[in-house]
Scaffold this motif. Structure first.
Motif, PDB file in Angstrom:
ATOM      1  N   ARG A  15       0.805  -1.222   0.000  1.00 17.26           N
ATOM      2  CA  ARG A  15       0.000   0.000   0.000  1.00 17.26           C
ATOM      3  C   ARG A  15       0.839   1.274   0.000  1.00 17.26           C
ATOM      4  NH1 ARG A  15      -4.973  -1.392   4.220  1.00 17.26           N
ATOM      5  NH2 ARG A  15      -5.803  -3.191   3.043  1.00 17.26           N
ATOM      6  N   ARG A  16       2.138   1.146   0.130  1.00 17.11           N
ATOM      7  CA  ARG A  16       3.000   2.335   0.135  1.00 17.11           C
ATOM      8  C   ARG A  16       3.340   2.826  -1.262  1.00 17.11           C
ATOM      9  NH1 ARG A  16       7.475   1.272   4.931  1.00 17.11           N
ATOM     10  NH2 ARG A  16       5.977   0.772   6.603  1.00 17.11           N
ATOM     11  N   GLY A  17       2.939   2.091  -2.277  1.00 16.96           N
ATOM     12  CA  GLY A  17       3.166   2.545  -3.637  1.00 16.96           C
ATOM     13  C   GLY A  17       4.332   1.848  -4.306  1.00 16.96           C
ATOM     14  N   HIS A  18       4.509   2.175  -5.586  1.00 16.73           N
ATOM     15  CA  HIS A  18       5.491   1.478  -6.406  1.00 16.73           C
ATOM     16  C   HIS A  18       6.930   1.860  -6.078  1.00 16.73           C
ATOM     17  CE1 HIS A  18       1.960   1.143  -9.379  1.00 16.73           C
ATOM     18  NE2 HIS A  18       2.053   0.049  -8.661  1.00 16.73           N
ATOM     19  N   LEU A  19       7.148   3.073  -5.545  1.00 15.81           N
ATOM     20  CA  LEU A  19       8.520   3.468  -5.226  1.00 15.81           C
ATOM     21  C   LEU A  19       9.108   2.563  -4.145  1.00 15.81           C
ATOM     22  CD1 LEU A  19      10.944   5.307  -5.509  1.00 15.81           C
ATOM     23  CD2 LEU A  19       9.864   6.902  -3.888  1.00 15.81           C
ATOM     24  N   ALA A  20       8.340   2.300  -3.101  1.00 14.81           N
ATOM     25  CA  ALA A  20       8.820   1.415  -2.038  1.00 14.81           C
ATOM     26  C   ALA A  20       9.066   0.013  -2.571  1.00 14.81           C
ATOM     27  CB  ALA A  20       7.799   1.381  -0.895  1.00 14.81           C
ATOM     28  N   GLN A  21       8.167  -0.474  -3.436  1.00  9.91           N
ATOM     29  CA  GLN A  21       8.351  -1.798  -4.031  1.00  9.91           C
ATOM     30  C   GLN A  21       9.615  -1.835  -4.888  1.00  9.91           C
ATOM     31  OE1 GLN A  21       4.794  -2.367  -6.268  1.00  9.91           O
ATOM     32  NE2 GLN A  21       3.458  -2.370  -4.475  1.00  9.91           N
ATOM     33  N   ALA A  22       9.820  -0.768  -5.676  1.00 10.90           N
ATOM     34  CA  ALA A  22      10.990  -0.713  -6.543  1.00 10.90           C
ATOM     35  C   ALA A  22      12.283  -0.727  -5.733  1.00 10.90           C
ATOM     36  CB  ALA A  22      10.929   0.536  -7.425  1.00 10.90           C
ATOM     37  N   LEU A  23      12.325   0.039  -4.643  1.00 12.31           N
ATOM     38  CA  LEU A  23      13.532   0.082  -3.816  1.00 12.31           C
ATOM     39  C   LEU A  23      13.819  -1.279  -3.189  1.00 12.31           C
ATOM     40  CD1 LEU A  23      13.062   3.551  -2.079  1.00 12.31           C
ATOM     41  CD2 LEU A  23      14.723   2.962  -3.848  1.00 12.31           C
ATOM     42  N   LEU A  24      12.775  -1.913  -2.659  1.00  9.53           N
ATOM     43  CA  LEU A  24      12.963  -3.213  -2.016  1.00  9.53           C
ATOM     44  C   LEU A  24      13.411  -4.269  -3.020  1.00  9.53           C
ATOM     45  CD1 LEU A  24      12.744  -5.173   0.348  1.00  9.53           C
ATOM     46  CD2 LEU A  24      10.305  -5.423  -0.177  1.00  9.53           C
ATOM     47  N   THR A  25      12.690  -4.383  -4.129  1.00  9.79           N
ATOM     48  CA  THR A  25      13.019  -5.435  -5.102  1.00  9.79           C
ATOM     49  C   THR A  25      14.344  -5.158  -5.802  1.00  9.79           C
ATOM     50  OG1 THR A  25      11.637  -4.342  -6.783  1.00  9.79           O
ATOM     51  CG2 THR A  25      10.617  -6.082  -5.472  1.00  9.79           C
ATOM     52  N   PHE A  26      14.710  -3.874  -5.960  1.00  9.97           N
ATOM     53  CA  PHE A  26      16.012  -3.558  -6.542  1.00  9.97           C
ATOM     54  C   PHE A  26      17.132  -3.999  -5.595  1.00  9.97           C
ATOM     55  CE2 PHE A  26      19.486  -0.493  -7.583  1.00  9.97           C
ATOM     56  CZ  PHE A  26      19.747  -0.966  -8.862  1.00  9.97           C
ATOM     57  N   GLY A  27      16.911  -3.805  -4.297  1.00 13.24           N
ATOM     58  CA  GLY A  27      17.888  -4.301  -3.333  1.00 13.24           C
ATOM     59  C   GLY A  27      18.037  -5.810  -3.391  1.00 13.24           C
ATOM     60  N   VAL A  28      16.912  -6.510  -3.516  1.00 13.75           N
ATOM     61  CA  VAL A  28      16.958  -7.969  -3.667  1.00 13.75           C
ATOM     62  C   VAL A  28      17.718  -8.345  -4.942  1.00 13.75           C
ATOM     63  CG1 VAL A  28      15.563 -10.042  -4.034  1.00 13.75           C
ATOM     64  CG2 VAL A  28      14.837  -8.332  -2.355  1.00 13.75           C
ATOM     65  N   ALA A  29      17.491  -7.586  -6.020  1.00 13.70           N
ATOM     66  CA  ALA A  29      18.172  -7.858  -7.283  1.00 13.70           C
ATOM     67  C   ALA A  29      19.684  -7.696  -7.144  1.00 13.70           C
ATOM     68  CB  ALA A  29      17.641  -6.937  -8.374  1.00 13.70           C
ATOM     69  N   LEU A  30      20.113  -6.660  -6.439  1.00 15.27           N
ATOM     70  CA  LEU A  30      21.550  -6.438  -6.246  1.00 15.27           C
ATOM     71  C   LEU A  30      22.179  -7.588  -5.460  1.00 15.27           C
ATOM     72  CD1 LEU A  30      21.657  -2.610  -5.412  1.00 15.27           C
ATOM     73  CD2 LEU A  30      22.312  -3.730  -7.552  1.00 15.27           C
ATOM     74  N   VAL A  31      21.519  -7.993  -4.385  1.00 14.30           N
ATOM     75  CA  VAL A  31      22.045  -9.096  -3.571  1.00 14.30           C
ATOM     76  C   VAL A  31      22.065 -10.396  -4.378  1.00 14.30           C
ATOM     77  CG1 VAL A  31      21.630 -10.532  -1.536  1.00 14.30           C
ATOM     78  CG2 VAL A  31      21.328  -8.051  -1.398  1.00 14.30           C
ATOM     79  N   GLY A  32      20.945 -10.669  -5.075  1.00 15.79           N
ATOM     80  CA  GLY A  32      20.877 -11.892  -5.879  1.00 15.79           C
ATOM     81  C   GLY A  32      21.904 -11.916  -6.993  1.00 15.79           C
ATOM     82  N   GLY A  33      22.091 -10.766  -7.660  1.00 14.36           N
ATOM     83  CA  GLY A  33      23.081 -10.701  -8.732  1.00 14.36           C
ATOM     84  C   GLY A  33      24.494 -10.931  -8.228  1.00 14.36           C
ATOM     85  N   ASP A  34      24.821 -10.360  -7.064  1.00 18.18           N
ATOM     86  CA  ASP A  34      26.155 -10.572  -6.494  1.00 18.18           C
ATOM     87  C   ASP A  34      26.363 -12.032  -6.101  1.00 18.18           C
ATOM     88  OD1 ASP A  34      26.932  -7.986  -6.835  1.00 18.18           O
ATOM     89  OD2 ASP A  34      26.499  -7.344  -4.779  1.00 18.18           O
ATOM     90  N   LEU A  35      25.336 -12.658  -5.550  1.00 16.08           N
ATOM     91  CA  LEU A  35      25.451 -14.066  -5.181  1.00 16.08           C
ATOM     92  C   LEU A  35      25.688 -14.950  -6.407  1.00 16.08           C
ATOM     93  CD1 LEU A  35      22.635 -14.390  -2.471  1.00 16.08           C
ATOM     94  CD2 LEU A  35      25.109 -14.458  -2.106  1.00 16.08           C
TER      95      LEU A  35
END
Length: 289
Positions: free
Chosen positions: A91-111
């Motif tokens: 419910r916080r909007g797409h910006l919060a979702q984008a920040l969270l999932t982008f962080g997951v993407a960075l961690v996953g990509g590094d792994l």
């Protein structure tokens, strides 16, 4: 006829590339259209499938099937995890979702890079698919023709699922009126979770099937995410059929552009995207007027 013959291979390549983008972007479209989640880790889920293909495909059909099964399960689980992570902030909007999932993407990509190394990896195809065939007098990879057939079947199956099945009707109803769906006894949160898990599974499937075209490497996740976002935006946010049309158009711009105007090729895609967005905005403004 000579002009068509000269550009036949790039045109067919554009279809193959576009259908790969569609299969890769379909999950992103579903996640946004039905779950209202902007998932910037989608490219990483594709990369999971691509790296799995490189690790398990040994030139046999069993190796390819094993890679498909493992990647679909792993990426589907990743999609389910993303559903759990994004649920509290939906419910916080797409910006919060984008920040969270982008962080997951960075961690996953590094792994993935740490586990597989910094180099692009080859994918070993079954012998029947690892060769060429005649296409209008040109030599063309068998695998890409087979991929066009498989991707077209997947696109048709996806449309049938959304339009002709009870589960597809439930998904569309959740998009239109989640309160009504809840009133009928189905928790919309479970639908959203199933959608993100299914979207992840689609990304993993695309990663295995597309690994011989967009193979596993350090930039794979970023490339697939960028092109998938372009497809989703051009196709209309959440429109699966629109994404199909946009994906094939993007594929043709990418391949025919390099063949016809190589000096301008790097700019063609973004020029076409800007033009499409301007025209869409103008049409929307005209409709409101």
């Amino acid at each position: 006829m000579g002009l068509i013959d000269a550009h036949l291979v790039p045109a067919v390549d554009g279809v193959a590339y576009g259908l790969l983008l569609y299969v890769a972007a379909a999950g992103l479209t579903l996640a946004f259209g039905t779950g209202d989640v902007l998932n910037l880790a989608h490219g990483t889920l594709y990369a999971v499938g691509a790296y799995t293909a490189a690790a398990l495909s040994d030139g046999s059909w069993w190796g390819l099937l094993l890679a498909l099964a493992v990647s679909v399960a792993a990426a589907g689980a990743g999609g389910g995890l993303l559903a759990a992570l994004t649920a509290p902030i939906r419910r916080r909007g797409h910006l919060a979702q984008a920040l969270l999932t982008f962080g997951v993407a960075l961690v996953g990509g590094d792994l993935l890079s740490t586990a597989a190394g910094p180099d692009d990896l080859p994918v070993t195809l079954p012998t029947a698919l690892d060769g060429g065939t005649d296409l209008g007098g040109h030599r063309y990879p068998v695998y890409r023709l087979a991929f066009i057939v498989v991707a077209a079947l997947l696109a048709a199956a996806g449309q049938l699922f959304l339009r002709r099945t009870r589960a597809g009707a439930l998904l569309r109803a959740t998009v239109d009126d989640s309160a009504m769906v809840a009133g009928l006894g189905t928790d919309p949160r479970l639908v959203h979770t199933a959608v993100l898990a299914g979207a992840g599974a689609l990304a993993g499937l695309a990663g295995v099937l597309g690994a011989p075209i967009i193979g596993p490497g350090p930039r794979t996740a970023d490339t697939v995410l960028l092109l998938s976002l372009i497809v989703v935006v051009l196709g209309g946010m959440g429109s699966v059929l629109g994404a199909l049309v946009a994906a094939v158009a993007v594929g043709e711009v990418q391949t025919l552009g390099v063949d016809l105007v190589p000096d301008l090729a790097p700019y063609l895609l973004f020029t076409a995207m800007a033009a499409a967005l301007v025209l869409r905005r103008g049409s929307a403004a005209g409709a409101r007027g």
